[in-house]
Structures are given as structure tokens and as C-alpha cells.
Design a protein around this motif. Sequence first.
Motif, mmCIF file in Angstrom:
data_model
loop_
_atom_site.group_PDB
_atom_site.id
_atom_site.type_symbol
_atom_site.label_atom_id
_atom_site.label_comp_id
_atom_site.label_asym_id
_atom_site.label_seq_id
_atom_site.Cartn_x
_atom_site.Cartn_y
_atom_site.Cartn_z
ATOM 1 N N VAL A 40 0.839 -1.197 0.000
ATOM 2 C CA VAL A 40 0.000 0.000 0.000
ATOM 3 C C VAL A 40 0.873 1.246 0.000
ATOM 4 O O VAL A 40 1.887 1.316 0.691
ATOM 5 C CB VAL A 40 -0.929 -0.005 1.246
ATOM 6 N N LYS A 41 0.468 2.215 -0.835
ATOM 7 C CA LYS A 41 1.154 3.513 -0.854
ATOM 8 C C LYS A 41 0.623 4.346 0.302
ATOM 9 O O LYS A 41 -0.548 4.224 0.621
ATOM 10 C CB LYS A 41 0.864 4.236 -2.168
ATOM 11 N N PRO A 42 1.380 5.235 0.874
ATOM 12 C CA PRO A 42 2.806 5.461 0.589
ATOM 13 C C PRO A 42 3.648 4.281 1.081
ATOM 14 O O PRO A 42 3.350 3.693 2.112
ATOM 15 C CB PRO A 42 3.118 6.738 1.379
ATOM 16 N N PHE A 43 4.686 3.947 0.306
ATOM 17 C CA PHE A 43 5.519 2.797 0.630
ATOM 18 C C PHE A 43 6.348 3.059 1.867
ATOM 19 O O PHE A 43 6.781 4.171 2.111
ATOM 20 C CB PHE A 43 6.517 2.513 -0.507
ATOM 21 N N ASN A 44 6.586 1.993 2.623
ATOM 22 C CA ASN A 44 7.665 2.092 3.600
ATOM 23 C C ASN A 44 8.629 0.961 3.261
ATOM 24 O O ASN A 44 8.233 -0.084 2.747
ATOM 25 C CB ASN A 44 7.168 2.081 5.052
ATOM 26 N N GLU A 45 9.876 1.220 3.500
ATOM 27 C CA GLU A 45 10.941 0.318 3.082
ATOM 28 C C GLU A 45 10.724 -1.104 3.573
ATOM 29 O O GLU A 45 10.803 -2.055 2.798
ATOM 30 C CB GLU A 45 12.277 0.869 3.609
ATOM 31 N N SER A 46 10.412 -1.271 4.861
ATOM 32 C CA SER A 46 10.279 -2.620 5.399
ATOM 33 C C SER A 46 9.088 -3.353 4.775
ATOM 34 O O SER A 46 9.161 -4.547 4.503
ATOM 35 C CB SER A 46 10.173 -2.601 6.924
ATOM 36 N N GLY A 47 7.988 -2.637 4.505
ATOM 37 C CA GLY A 47 6.825 -3.264 3.876
ATOM 38 C C GLY A 47 7.141 -3.792 2.489
ATOM 39 O O GLY A 47 6.737 -4.897 2.108
ATOM 40 N N VAL A 48 7.881 -3.002 1.711
ATOM 41 C CA VAL A 48 8.270 -3.400 0.354
ATOM 42 C C VAL A 48 9.186 -4.626 0.413
ATOM 43 O O VAL A 48 8.967 -5.623 -0.275
ATOM 44 C CB VAL A 48 8.989 -2.236 -0.382
ATOM 45 N N LEU A 49 10.196 -4.575 1.270
ATOM 46 C CA LEU A 49 11.174 -5.663 1.338
ATOM 47 C C LEU A 49 10.554 -6.943 1.904
ATOM 48 O O LEU A 49 10.889 -8.040 1.467
ATOM 49 C CB LEU A 49 12.404 -5.228 2.139
ATOM 50 N N GLU A 50 9.621 -6.808 2.851
ATOM 51 C CA GLU A 50 8.920 -7.976 3.398
ATOM 52 C C GLU A 50 8.104 -8.673 2.313
ATOM 53 O O GLU A 50 8.093 -9.900 2.216
ATOM 54 C CB GLU A 50 7.986 -7.563 4.548
ATOM 55 N N ALA A 51 7.386 -7.892 1.492
ATOM 56 C CA ALA A 51 6.569 -8.459 0.414
ATOM 57 C C ALA A 51 7.456 -9.234 -0.566
ATOM 58 O O ALA A 51 7.095 -10.328 -1.006
ATOM 59 C CB ALA A 51 5.795 -7.352 -0.309
ATOM 60 N N ILE A 52 8.622 -8.673 -0.880
ATOM 61 C CA ILE A 52 9.555 -9.351 -1.802
ATOM 62 C C ILE A 52 10.042 -10.659 -1.178
ATOM 63 O O ILE A 52 10.059 -11.692 -1.833
ATOM 64 C CB ILE A 52 10.731 -8.423 -2.163
ATOM 65 N N LYS A 53 10.404 -10.610 0.097
ATOM 66 C CA LYS A 53 10.874 -11.807 0.782
ATOM 67 C C LYS A 53 9.821 -12.908 0.779
ATOM 68 O O LYS A 53 10.133 -14.081 0.614
ATOM 69 C CB LYS A 53 11.236 -11.469 2.236
ATOM 70 N N ARG A 54 8.564 -12.509 0.989
ATOM 71 C CA ARG A 54 7.486 -13.500 1.049
ATOM 72 C C ARG A 54 7.333 -14.276 -0.247
ATOM 73 O O ARG A 54 6.995 -15.463 -0.225
ATOM 74 C CB ARG A 54 6.140 -12.814 1.366
ATOM 75 N N ILE A 55 7.559 -13.637 -1.385
ATOM 76 C CA ILE A 55 7.303 -14.355 -2.635
ATOM 77 C C ILE A 55 8.529 -14.719 -3.453
ATOM 78 O O ILE A 55 8.430 -15.463 -4.408
ATOM 79 C CB ILE A 55 6.294 -13.597 -3.540
ATOM 80 N N HIS A 56 9.680 -14.179 -3.098
ATOM 81 C CA HIS A 56 10.867 -14.481 -3.926
ATOM 82 C C HIS A 56 11.649 -15.648 -3.332
ATOM 83 O O HIS A 56 12.004 -15.750 -2.248
ATOM 84 C CB HIS A 56 11.757 -13.242 -4.076
#
Length: 118
Positions: free
Chosen positions: A102-118
Amino acid sequence: MARILIVDDAKFMRTMLRSILEKANHEIVGEGENGKDAVKLYAETNPDLTIMDITMPEMSGVEAMKEIRREFSDAKIIMCSAMGQQKLVVEAIEAGAKDFIVKPFNESGVLEAIKRIH
């Protein structure tokens, strides 16, 4: 480290995502500003992961994702939405999005989402 495609119609959002992702050692393989760009760039770059805005001109993120997944069924796509777009988020998840931020992005939210699916 993932090879990531960023698609958002707002340049400052792409810049913000690029900064967060590069700081975490991810490689940005392309940037687009609408769904048509997303489809074209996905085919050209074959990223590990795509972060795409839901609402964009010319072709929405959901439409672009459906088109990408028709050809690349294993595409990993994280959708970005503004607050209050729950209906679109549900539609995106049903169409195959792996996660959403969800915008506005926060760094940890973005990186957590990537970790979950990558």
C-alpha cells in the motif's frame, strides 16, 4: 537478490521504489509507466518479480497482469495500491497477484513483500 521490473505512472514512485530496492541489492531490469509498458518490458526482461501499480493510464495493472500471466503463468507480480482500493486489490489477488503493498511505501513493507514471494 532479485531482478525486478517496476511499473508505476508516477515517476517519483518509481524513483522511491528503485532507491529502496537498490539499497537492498536488488537489480532493476526496467521501468514502465503504464500497463502496456509492463507487458512489453516483462517479455523483454523476464524479471524475477514485478512491482506494478493497480491504477494506471492506457492499461490498468490488473489488465496488464492478466495479459502477462496468459503468456508467463509463473509471473510473480506484487500490486501497489493506494488506501481505499480494497476492491481492486481483491480483483488483483484473484487474477494472480502474489502480494500487494500500500502507498505510501515504507521500506520494510516493500522488502517484506519481496521476501514472502521471492
